[in-house]
Scaffold this active site. Structure first.
Site, PDB file in Angstrom:
ATOM      1  N   SER A  34      13.196 -63.574  55.042  1.00 19.42           N
ATOM      2  CA  SER A  34      13.798 -64.595  54.067  1.00 19.42           C
ATOM      3  C   SER A  34      13.852 -63.742  52.537  1.00 19.42           C
ATOM      4  O   SER A  34      12.670 -63.182  52.289  1.00 19.42           O
ATOM      5  CB  SER A  34      13.062 -65.979  53.874  1.00 19.42           C
ATOM      6  OG  SER A  34      13.504 -66.505  52.868  1.00 19.42           O
ATOM      7  N   THR A  90      15.522 -73.815  55.499  1.00 17.77           N
ATOM      8  CA  THR A  90      16.376 -72.930  56.092  1.00 17.77           C
ATOM      9  C   THR A  90      16.239 -73.150  57.570  1.00 17.77           C
ATOM     10  O   THR A  90      15.808 -74.245  58.167  1.00 17.77           O
ATOM     11  CB  THR A  90      16.230 -71.300  55.758  1.00 17.77           C
ATOM     12  OG1 THR A  90      17.241 -70.443  56.298  1.00 17.77           O
ATOM     13  CG2 THR A  90      15.176 -70.882  56.108  1.00 17.77           C
ATOM     14  N   LYS A 140      17.248 -77.715  58.519  1.00 17.29           N
ATOM     15  CA  LYS A 140      18.155 -78.730  57.563  1.00 17.29           C
ATOM     16  C   LYS A 140      18.700 -80.152  57.893  1.00 17.29           C
ATOM     17  O   LYS A 140      18.365 -80.856  56.875  1.00 17.29           O
ATOM     18  CB  LYS A 140      19.312 -77.675  57.176  1.00 17.29           C
ATOM     19  CG  LYS A 140      19.318 -76.471  56.422  1.00 17.29           C
ATOM     20  CD  LYS A 140      20.537 -75.686  56.168  1.00 17.29           C
ATOM     21  CE  LYS A 140      20.229 -74.352  55.775  1.00 17.29           C
ATOM     22  NZ  LYS A 140      21.562 -73.878  55.074  1.00 17.29           N
ATOM     23  N   GLY A 163      34.947 -70.845  61.220  1.00 23.32           N
ATOM     24  CA  GLY A 163      33.603 -71.336  61.590  1.00 23.32           C
ATOM     25  C   GLY A 163      33.505 -72.828  61.495  1.00 23.32           C
ATOM     26  O   GLY A 163      34.075 -73.492  60.612  1.00 23.32           O
ATOM     27  N   ALA A 173      27.009 -74.157  58.090  1.00 22.20           N
ATOM     28  CA  ALA A 173      27.417 -73.234  56.620  1.00 22.20           C
ATOM     29  C   ALA A 173      28.735 -73.789  56.289  1.00 22.20           C
ATOM     30  O   ALA A 173      29.111 -73.856  55.073  1.00 22.20           O
ATOM     31  CB  ALA A 173      27.528 -71.607  56.776  1.00 22.20           C
ATOM     32  N   ASN A 187      38.017 -72.451  64.376  1.00 22.76           N
ATOM     33  CA  ASN A 187      36.667 -72.115  65.029  1.00 22.76           C
ATOM     34  C   ASN A 187      37.087 -71.723  66.419  1.00 22.76           C
ATOM     35  O   ASN A 187      37.998 -72.257  67.152  1.00 22.76           O
ATOM     36  CB  ASN A 187      35.908 -73.345  65.043  1.00 22.76           C
ATOM     37  CG  ASN A 187      34.412 -73.247  65.270  1.00 22.76           C
ATOM     38  OD1 ASN A 187      34.064 -72.234  64.744  1.00 22.76           O
ATOM     39  ND2 ASN A 187      34.109 -74.005  66.088  1.00 22.76           N
ATOM     40  N   MET A 233      30.069 -64.816  54.641  1.00 23.54           N
ATOM     41  CA  MET A 233      28.834 -65.407  54.308  1.00 23.54           C
ATOM     42  C   MET A 233      27.680 -64.556  54.954  1.00 23.54           C
ATOM     43  O   MET A 233      26.512 -64.651  54.358  1.00 23.54           O
ATOM     44  CB  MET A 233      28.738 -66.691  54.812  1.00 23.54           C
ATOM     45  CG  MET A 233      29.599 -67.805  54.143  1.00 23.54           C
ATOM     46  SD  MET A 233      29.232 -69.246  54.524  1.00 23.54           S
ATOM     47  CE  MET A 233      30.615 -70.277  53.657  1.00 23.54           C
ATOM     48  N   TYR A 242      25.302 -61.163  55.014  1.00 22.08           N
ATOM     49  CA  TYR A 242      25.169 -60.051  54.159  1.00 22.08           C
ATOM     50  C   TYR A 242      24.440 -58.859  54.864  1.00 22.08           C
ATOM     51  O   TYR A 242      23.796 -59.205  55.892  1.00 22.08           O
ATOM     52  CB  TYR A 242      24.492 -60.419  52.735  1.00 22.08           C
ATOM     53  CG  TYR A 242      23.437 -61.397  53.165  1.00 22.08           C
ATOM     54  CD1 TYR A 242      23.536 -62.893  53.101  1.00 22.08           C
ATOM     55  CD2 TYR A 242      22.211 -60.790  53.447  1.00 22.08           C
ATOM     56  CE1 TYR A 242      22.263 -63.728  53.408  1.00 22.08           C
ATOM     57  CE2 TYR A 242      21.028 -61.738  53.400  1.00 22.08           C
ATOM     58  CZ  TYR A 242      21.062 -63.079  53.438  1.00 22.08           C
ATOM     59  OH  TYR A 242      19.977 -63.947  53.722  1.00 22.08           O
TER      60      TYR A 242
HETATM   61  P1  NDP Z   1      25.684 -72.407  63.181  1.00 23.01           P
HETATM   62  O1  NDP Z   1      24.863 -72.267  64.421  1.00 23.01           O
HETATM   63  O2  NDP Z   1      25.529 -73.903  62.638  1.00 23.01           O
HETATM   64  O3  NDP Z   1      27.253 -72.417  63.421  1.00 23.01           O
HETATM   65  C1  NDP Z   1      27.601 -71.036  63.912  1.00 23.01           C
HETATM   66  C2  NDP Z   1      29.346 -71.038  64.041  1.00 23.01           C
HETATM   67  O4  NDP Z   1      29.591 -69.418  64.110  1.00 23.01           O
HETATM   68  C3  NDP Z   1      30.185 -71.813  64.750  1.00 23.01           C
HETATM   69  O5  NDP Z   1      31.173 -72.028  64.186  1.00 23.01           O
HETATM   70  C4  NDP Z   1      30.043 -71.091  65.760  1.00 23.01           C
HETATM   71  O6  NDP Z   1      31.284 -71.273  66.880  1.00 23.01           O
HETATM   72  C5  NDP Z   1      30.442 -69.703  65.461  1.00 23.01           C
HETATM   73  N1  NDP Z   1      29.793 -68.504  66.388  1.00 23.01           N
HETATM   74  C6  NDP Z   1      28.819 -68.372  66.914  1.00 23.01           C
HETATM   75  N2  NDP Z   1      28.711 -67.195  67.627  1.00 23.01           N
HETATM   76  C7  NDP Z   1      30.188 -66.882  67.788  1.00 23.01           C
HETATM   77  C8  NDP Z   1      30.826 -65.778  68.412  1.00 23.01           C
HETATM   78  N3  NDP Z   1      30.136 -64.882  69.126  1.00 23.01           N
HETATM   79  N4  NDP Z   1      32.090 -65.733  68.183  1.00 23.01           N
HETATM   80  C9  NDP Z   1      32.722 -66.482  67.444  1.00 23.01           C
HETATM   81  N5  NDP Z   1      32.329 -67.602  66.641  1.00 23.01           N
HETATM   82  C10 NDP Z   1      31.097 -67.774  66.797  1.00 23.01           C
HETATM   83  O7  NDP Z   1      25.381 -71.575  61.839  1.00 23.01           O
HETATM   84  P2  NDP Z   1      25.572 -71.770  60.319  1.00 23.01           P
HETATM   85  O8  NDP Z   1      26.955 -72.197  60.171  1.00 23.01           O
HETATM   86  O9  NDP Z   1      24.309 -72.460  59.896  1.00 23.01           O
HETATM   87  O10 NDP Z   1      25.716 -70.246  59.822  1.00 23.01           O
HETATM   88  C11 NDP Z   1      26.823 -69.391  59.860  1.00 23.01           C
HETATM   89  C12 NDP Z   1      26.615 -67.844  59.221  1.00 23.01           C
HETATM   90  O11 NDP Z   1      26.589 -68.347  57.893  1.00 23.01           O
HETATM   91  C13 NDP Z   1      25.173 -67.179  59.803  1.00 23.01           C
HETATM   92  O12 NDP Z   1      25.588 -66.030  59.932  1.00 23.01           O
HETATM   93  C14 NDP Z   1      24.497 -67.408  58.222  1.00 23.01           C
HETATM   94  O13 NDP Z   1      23.423 -66.276  58.293  1.00 23.01           O
HETATM   95  C15 NDP Z   1      25.475 -67.616  57.630  1.00 23.01           C
HETATM   96  N6  NDP Z   1      24.792 -68.152  56.203  1.00 23.01           N
HETATM   97  C16 NDP Z   1      24.697 -67.485  54.810  1.00 23.01           C
HETATM   98  C17 NDP Z   1      24.497 -68.065  53.694  1.00 23.01           C
HETATM   99  C18 NDP Z   1      24.282 -67.562  52.414  1.00 23.01           C
HETATM  100  O14 NDP Z   1      23.698 -67.805  51.461  1.00 23.01           O
HETATM  101  N7  NDP Z   1      24.978 -66.156  52.466  1.00 23.01           N
HETATM  102  C19 NDP Z   1      24.168 -69.587  53.733  1.00 23.01           C
HETATM  103  C20 NDP Z   1      24.242 -70.426  55.277  1.00 23.01           C
HETATM  104  C21 NDP Z   1      24.783 -69.408  56.277  1.00 23.01           C
HETATM  105  P3  NDP Z   1      31.088 -72.342  67.952  1.00 23.01           P
HETATM  106  O15 NDP Z   1      31.371 -73.690  67.212  1.00 23.01           O
HETATM  107  O16 NDP Z   1      32.525 -71.963  68.492  1.00 23.01           O
HETATM  108  O17 NDP Z   1      29.962 -72.113  68.727  1.00 23.01           O
END
Ligand code: NDP
Length: 273
Positions: free
Chosen positions: A15, A62, A66, A127, A131, A151, A215, A217
């Protein structure tokens, strides 16, 4: 004694929140401490209760807590209610704990910093996880001309879009729907890159001057940004500004002081991996 803050997560060692909040405190001359806490699964509520009982003032939350933080809070801000998740807790003078969600505000703040307006633009949000849900309400408030939520699992996008349909023009679907439009702004809110994968954006979906935000980094270009750079997209940004932006919104909620995000974004970009 300085006021105590921290972040709860699992895993948590990666973190950047302690570095960010300590930089904000130094910049704004606030007397506080900020620590990262590794919390075991099943122990969130008891650990949070103890933190506040011991005089802690606020927490960031985190992955994966959440939703548990949402249930833990005594009261919820409107944006936390809309997001269905809490990333910030604040103990009030009466001991009650407020749950807020600053992800959407942090994200929109970063788009403003980048000078990427949303109003009247065609926006693709890829997605449908936490997030995407966290930023959807804030994005729709900016009144895009259209927001396509695409998605891998189409059903999740349909359900999420349905939840927000009263907030603006949003449609949900599978990846195939990305071919239907040319977008001004494309946002990757998936964790696909954690699994070495990239959402399959077709080369035809970029309007002229399109801007692309990931999103995720990284110290180098993320895999998604590297892909779209190959399609001649010039305006690219990763999620470091969002990370610092959501932290700044939490800091403001706790301290009533708004830190300047720019020097902290630069500090993180210069840090070695
Ligand atoms: P979740 O686990 O809640 O959701 C994951 C999402 O990614 C779903 O839409 C899922 O699709 C999709 N996904 C996962 N694996 C794959 C794959 N192999 N191919 C295609 N789609 C895929 O995660 P979050 O929404 O919490 O986080 C998403 C990203 O955003 C993370 O990488 C996180 O680090 C980043 N983030 C960055 C923040 C920032 O401040 N910069 C803040 C919050 C998040 P499906 O529904 O089909 O499984």
């Amino acid at each position: 004694m300085p006021d105590r803050y921290g972040v709860f997560g699992n895993p948590i060692s990666h973190s950047k929140s302690p570095e960010i909040h300590r930089a904000f405190a130094k910049q704004t001359k606030q007397d506080l401490t900020y620590q990262a806490f590794h919390v075991e699964s099943g122990c969130f509520a008891s650990t949070a209760r103890q933190f506040f009982r011991d005089g802690g003032c606020g927490l960031n939350i985190t992955v994966p807590f959440k939703e548990e933080a949402f249930a833990f809070a005594d009261e919820l801000s409107q944006r936390a209610q809309i997001a269905g998740a809490v990333n910030t807790l604040r103990r009030g003078a009466d001991g009650r704990v407020l749950g807020d969600n600053t992800d959407g505000a942090g994200f929109i703040g970063d788009l403003r910093r980048l000078a990427w307006p949303i109003n009247n633009k065609k926006v693709l949000l890829i997605g449908a996880g936490g997030a995407a849900r966290g930023v959807l309400g804030a994005l729709l408030k900016e009144q895009p001309q259209l927001l396509l939520l695409a998605n891998r699992t189409a059903k999740r996008a349909h359900l999420l879009a349905e939840d927000f349909v009263s907030e603006g023009r949003v449609v949900g679907g599978g990846y195939e729907r990305m071919q239907e439009y040319r977008f001004d702004i494309i946002i990757n809110a998936t964790s696909a890159s954690l699994f070495g994968e990239i959402p399959p954006v077709p080369p035809t979906c970029f309007a002229s001057g399109c801007a692309v935000y990931d999103m995720v980094y990284a110290n180098e270009l993320t895999p998604f940004l590297a892909l779209v750079k190959g399609f001649e997209v010039k305006r690219l940004a990763d999620g470091i500004g969002m990370l610092v932006g959501q932290a700044a919104e939490s800091f403001y909620l706790w301290r009533g002081v708004r830190p300047n995000v720019n020097p902290v974004i630069q500090q993180l970009k210069q840090a070695t991996p």
